[in-house]
Design a protein around this motif. Structure first.
Motif, short mmCIF file in Angstrom:
data_model
loop_
_atom_site.label_atom_id
_atom_site.label_comp_id
_atom_site.label_asym_id
_atom_site.label_seq_id
_atom_site.Cartn_x
_atom_site.Cartn_y
_atom_site.Cartn_z
N ARG A 16 0.86 -1.09 -0.10
CA ARG A 16 -0.20 0.14 0.09
C ARG A 16 1.01 1.11 -0.10
N ALA A 17 0.68 1.95 -1.19
CA ALA A 17 1.47 3.33 -1.02
C ALA A 17 0.62 4.52 -0.72
N ILE A 18 0.74 5.74 -0.24
CA ILE A 18 0.17 6.74 -0.24
C ILE A 18 0.82 7.96 -0.09
N SER A 19 0.80 8.90 -1.07
CA SER A 19 1.47 10.07 -1.01
C SER A 19 1.17 11.09 0.27
N LEU A 20 2.21 11.63 1.03
CA LEU A 20 1.95 12.50 2.00
C LEU A 20 0.89 13.57 1.71
N TRP A 72 -11.70 10.41 5.24
CA TRP A 72 -10.59 10.62 4.73
C TRP A 72 -9.44 10.25 5.29
N LEU A 73 -8.56 8.94 4.86
CA LEU A 73 -7.67 8.68 5.59
C LEU A 73 -6.14 9.28 4.88
N LYS A 74 -5.42 9.58 5.69
CA LYS A 74 -4.20 10.53 5.40
C LYS A 74 -2.99 9.37 5.78
N ALA A 75 -1.77 9.69 5.72
CA ALA A 75 -0.79 8.75 5.85
C ALA A 75 -0.54 8.88 7.48
N GLU A 76 -0.41 9.97 8.09
CA GLU A 76 -0.65 9.85 9.58
C GLU A 76 -1.59 8.99 10.35
N ARG A 94 13.43 13.63 -6.88
CA ARG A 94 13.60 12.24 -6.24
C ARG A 94 12.55 12.07 -5.34
N CYS A 95 12.15 10.65 -5.09
CA CYS A 95 11.25 10.45 -4.09
C CYS A 95 11.64 9.62 -2.83
N ALA A 96 11.04 10.11 -1.89
CA ALA A 96 11.46 9.04 -0.21
C ALA A 96 10.29 8.43 -0.02
N TRP A 97 10.42 7.18 0.21
CA TRP A 97 9.55 6.27 0.70
C TRP A 97 9.73 5.78 2.28
N THR A 98 8.66 6.04 3.00
CA THR A 98 8.71 5.89 4.48
C THR A 98 7.59 5.13 5.03
N PRO A 99 7.87 3.72 5.50
CA PRO A 99 6.96 2.89 5.97
C PRO A 99 6.15 3.48 7.30
N THR A 100 4.77 3.25 7.34
CA THR A 100 4.09 3.79 8.44
C THR A 100 4.26 2.89 9.56
N THR A 101 4.35 3.27 10.82
CA THR A 101 4.61 2.42 12.00
C THR A 101 3.31 1.52 12.18
N THR A 102 3.35 0.51 12.76
CA THR A 102 2.17 -0.46 12.98
C THR A 102 1.78 -0.35 14.59
N ASN A 103 2.44 0.75 15.22
CA ASN A 103 2.08 0.81 16.53
C ASN A 103 1.75 2.16 16.93
N VAL A 104 0.46 2.37 17.69
CA VAL A 104 0.16 3.69 18.27
C VAL A 104 0.75 3.84 19.51
N THR A 105 1.38 4.99 19.39
CA THR A 105 2.50 5.34 20.40
C THR A 105 2.05 6.68 21.35
N GLN A 106 1.14 7.29 20.89
CA GLN A 106 0.40 8.61 21.87
C GLN A 106 -0.63 7.85 22.78
N TYR A 107 -0.19 7.54 24.04
CA TYR A 107 -1.09 7.04 25.00
C TYR A 107 -1.49 8.32 26.01
N THR A 108 -2.70 7.97 26.51
CA THR A 108 -3.36 9.01 27.31
C THR A 108 -2.60 8.76 28.73
N ASP A 109 -2.88 9.39 29.58
CA ASP A 109 -2.47 9.35 31.03
C ASP A 109 -3.23 7.98 31.66
#
Length: 260
Positions: A16-20, A72-76, A94-109
């Motif tokens: 799956r590829a998605i432009s920023l 609407w789904l964005k890369a973030e 040129r183009c840069a390819w950056t894999p999206t992370t598979t883990n949610v990291t912004q946790y609440t208290d």
């Protein structure tokens, strides 16, 4: 931009590829003649997305918008939801390819996590019943079913399928009728709750939580008894502070059956 049918094809791609600068649009399946959501079609979509390995939160995100609107789904957003993709950004040379992370990291208290943990234990306590047919017992069970209408979203990612709230409640009622006596005890040492804030791009204050663990159960009917242990996993979403968490996903399986 890509929406509806091509969005599902995008999810099914080997890579799956998605432009920023691009977005992919999703909404629930519907009948184009009546403009009404189609329950059976949404169930098929949910099963398809589950086979692709998407989480309950991702399935809810993809299917919760009605026929007249688009999510609407964005890369973030793919990063927050754990949807594996490649984010592409290009300049003239040129183009840069950056894999999206598979883990949610912004946790609440952890106050939200503690609240959800208490709610899960309370839910299984309310789901329990002596099943003696008394007025008090029938009243408690009726009250439990009534509260389910405010507890579950519509639809719900329910044991691997996308189901309407009414069908989930009907399934619960059928189980109650089959097994009037029920006792559920969450193993507190196994209960884990993780919450992530801002999973929905349209609602930055939204909070997604997953609670999982193991419970011991025993159920009784007029002619049978059964007991054992089962895993459970419950996903909730609170769209904004103070609105209350709703169950958007539920699954689990029996891991031990005791001899009768």
């Amino acid at each position: 931009m890509c929406a509806a049918a091509c969005a599902l094809a995008w999810l099914g791609g080997a890579t799956r590829a998605i432009s920023l600068r691009a977005t992919v649009g999703f909404h629930a399946a519907y009948n184009p003649t009546t403009m009404q959501e189609s329950g059976w079609a949404n169930a098929l979509v949910g099963a398809y997305l589950n086979k692709l390995g998407l989480s309950d939160s991702a399935i809810y995100y993809i299917t919760h918008e009605g026929p007249t609107s688009i999510q609407w789904l964005k890369a973030e957003d793919a990063t927050k939801l754990g949807i594996e993709a490649v984010a592409v950004s290009c300049d003239p040379s040129r183009c840069a390819w950056t894999p999206t992370t598979t883990n949610v990291t912004q946790y609440t208290d952890n106050s939200m996590e503690q609240q959800i943990a208490r709610a899960i234990v309370g839910h299984f306590t309310a789901w329990s019943s002596v099943g003696d047919g008394s007025y008090a017992d029938r009243t408690l069970q009726l009250d439990f079913v009534t509260k389910l209408n405010n507890l579950y979203s519509d639809p719900v990612a329910y044991y691997g399928k996308l189901a309407s709230r009414d069908s989930v409640i009907a399934d619960k009622e059928a189980f109650m009728n089959k097994w009037p006596g029920r006792n559920y005890r969450v193993r507190q040492s196994t209960l884990t709750v993780k919450c992530a804030k801002g999973w929905d791009a349209k609602a930055p204050e939204s909070v997604f939580c997953n609670g999982s663990g193991i419970l011991d159960y025993s159920v009784v009917s007029a002619s049978k008894t059964a007991s054992g242990a089962a895993t459970f996993s419950i996903d909730t979403v609170e769209q904004s502070a103070g609105t209350g968490a709703m169950v958007v996903g539920e699954t689990g399986k029996v891991i031990q059956r005791n001899p009768n």
